[in-house]
Design a protein around this motif. Structure first.
Motif, PDB file in Angstrom:
ATOM      1  N   TYR A  32     -46.748  -9.497  31.386  1.00 42.40           N
ATOM      2  CA  TYR A  32     -46.804  -8.288  32.196  1.00 42.40           C
ATOM      3  C   TYR A  32     -48.263  -7.860  32.367  1.00 42.40           C
ATOM      4  N   VAL A  33     -48.546  -7.161  33.482  1.00 40.73           N
ATOM      5  CA  VAL A  33     -49.864  -6.591  33.741  1.00 40.73           C
ATOM      6  C   VAL A  33     -49.651  -5.113  34.069  1.00 40.73           C
ATOM      7  N   VAL A  34     -50.355  -4.227  33.365  1.00 37.20           N
ATOM      8  CA  VAL A  34     -50.199  -2.795  33.589  1.00 37.20           C
ATOM      9  C   VAL A  34     -51.554  -2.113  33.540  1.00 37.20           C
ATOM     10  N   GLN A  42     -49.689  -7.980  28.629  1.00 36.78           N
ATOM     11  CA  GLN A  42     -48.887  -8.411  27.488  1.00 36.78           C
ATOM     12  C   GLN A  42     -48.698  -9.904  27.617  1.00 36.78           C
ATOM     13  N   LEU A  43     -49.060 -10.633  26.571  1.00 34.39           N
ATOM     14  CA  LEU A  43     -48.949 -12.080  26.570  1.00 34.39           C
ATOM     15  C   LEU A  43     -47.563 -12.490  26.091  1.00 34.39           C
ATOM     16  N   ARG A  44     -47.070 -13.576  26.628  1.00 36.18           N
ATOM     17  CA  ARG A  44     -45.730 -14.045  26.296  1.00 36.18           C
ATOM     18  C   ARG A  44     -45.633 -14.336  24.798  1.00 36.18           C
ATOM     19  N   GLY A  45     -44.605 -13.762  24.169  1.00 32.92           N
ATOM     20  CA  GLY A  45     -44.393 -13.974  22.744  1.00 32.92           C
ATOM     21  C   GLY A  45     -45.158 -13.019  21.864  1.00 32.92           C
ATOM     22  N   GLN A  46     -45.919 -12.078  22.474  1.00 34.99           N
ATOM     23  CA  GLN A  46     -46.691 -11.110  21.700  1.00 34.99           C
ATOM     24  C   GLN A  46     -46.273  -9.702  22.099  1.00 34.99           C
ATOM     25  N   GLY A  47     -46.244  -8.803  21.143  1.00 33.49           N
ATOM     26  CA  GLY A  47     -45.799  -7.444  21.411  1.00 33.49           C
ATOM     27  C   GLY A  47     -46.902  -6.491  21.820  1.00 33.49           C
ATOM     28  N   SER A  48     -48.134  -6.774  21.408  1.00 35.47           N
ATOM     29  CA  SER A  48     -49.229  -5.844  21.676  1.00 35.47           C
ATOM     30  C   SER A  48     -49.845  -6.101  23.048  1.00 35.47           C
TER      31      SER A  48
END
Length: 211
Positions: free
Chosen positions: A184-186, A195-201
């Motif tokens: 995602y990009v916000v 947000q990178l795939r597989g990462q929550g932060s």
């Protein structure tokens, strides 16, 4: 309402960063802080909006909410028929576009978007609305072209994300020496984060190198 009164804006978005940047953008054009209100959900927006009577509702579409942005707009128009709608949405479907056109939406901007995307879209929309509605044009010019009062603080500058190339979901990037995929990009507090795939932060875009 007197022509000396500025346009009123109600920004409704679950992302605090979008609220912050949209407010900062409008203030940089010269609109006073008390003419802009921000909410994170439909219920709060309805409660504030019925009393605030915004001229411009800028809202996430809230497609899964009991009342979506179109319902909110209809309620606000009952209190202030001149209220105009603008939409922000992660998913733009033919149905959404048709409902937006029926509601007279000023624009539909797809998320995720960059700071420059929102800035340019808002600028065009305000220019267009001023041409179509002379009474609002007078109010806008009162604010945007009037000389600043002595010792008044200058409008805050728009902070653009420190990125060299556009990033979008699915892009491969180098992060800490490892290859990762953007999920995602916000915009958060005027800064582009992903947000990178597989990462929550969330990671600032400035820390990534696009592959």
């Amino acid at each position: 309402m007197s022509a000396a009164n500025p346009l009123r804006f109600l920004i409704v978005d679950p992302l605090p960063g979008v609220q912050t940047f949209a407010r900062q953008l409008l203030e940089s054009y010269g609109f006073p802080a008390d003419s802009i209100r921000c909410c994170g959900d439909i219920a709060s927006a309805l409660q504030q909006g019925l009393d605030f009577k915004p001229d411009f509702l800028i809202s996430d579409s809230f497609p899964k909410a009991e009342m979506d942005a179109f319902g909110l707009h209809q309620h606000l128009q009952q209190a202030h028929p001149g209220c105009r709608l603008a939409l922000l949405s992660f998913e733009i479907t033919p149905e959404l576009e048709a409902r937006a056109a029926q509601a007279g939406a000023r624009f539909v901007l797809k998320k995720p978007f960059t700071a420059a995307d929102l800035r340019d879209t808002m600028r065009k929309s305000l220019d267009s609305m001023a041409q179509e509605r002379p009474e609002l044009h007078a109010r806008m010019m009162q604010v945007m072209k009037a000389p600043a009062a002595p010792k008044a603080a200058p409008p805050r500058p728009i902070v653009l994300p420190p990125m060299q190339a556009p990033l979008k979901p699915g892009d491969k990037v180098n992060h800490g020496g490892k290859t990762a995929t953007i999920e995602y990009v916000v915009i958060r507090h005027g800064e582009l984060v992903v947000q990178l795939r597989g990462q929550g932060s969330l990671v600032p875009a400035s820390q990534l190198n696009k592959l």
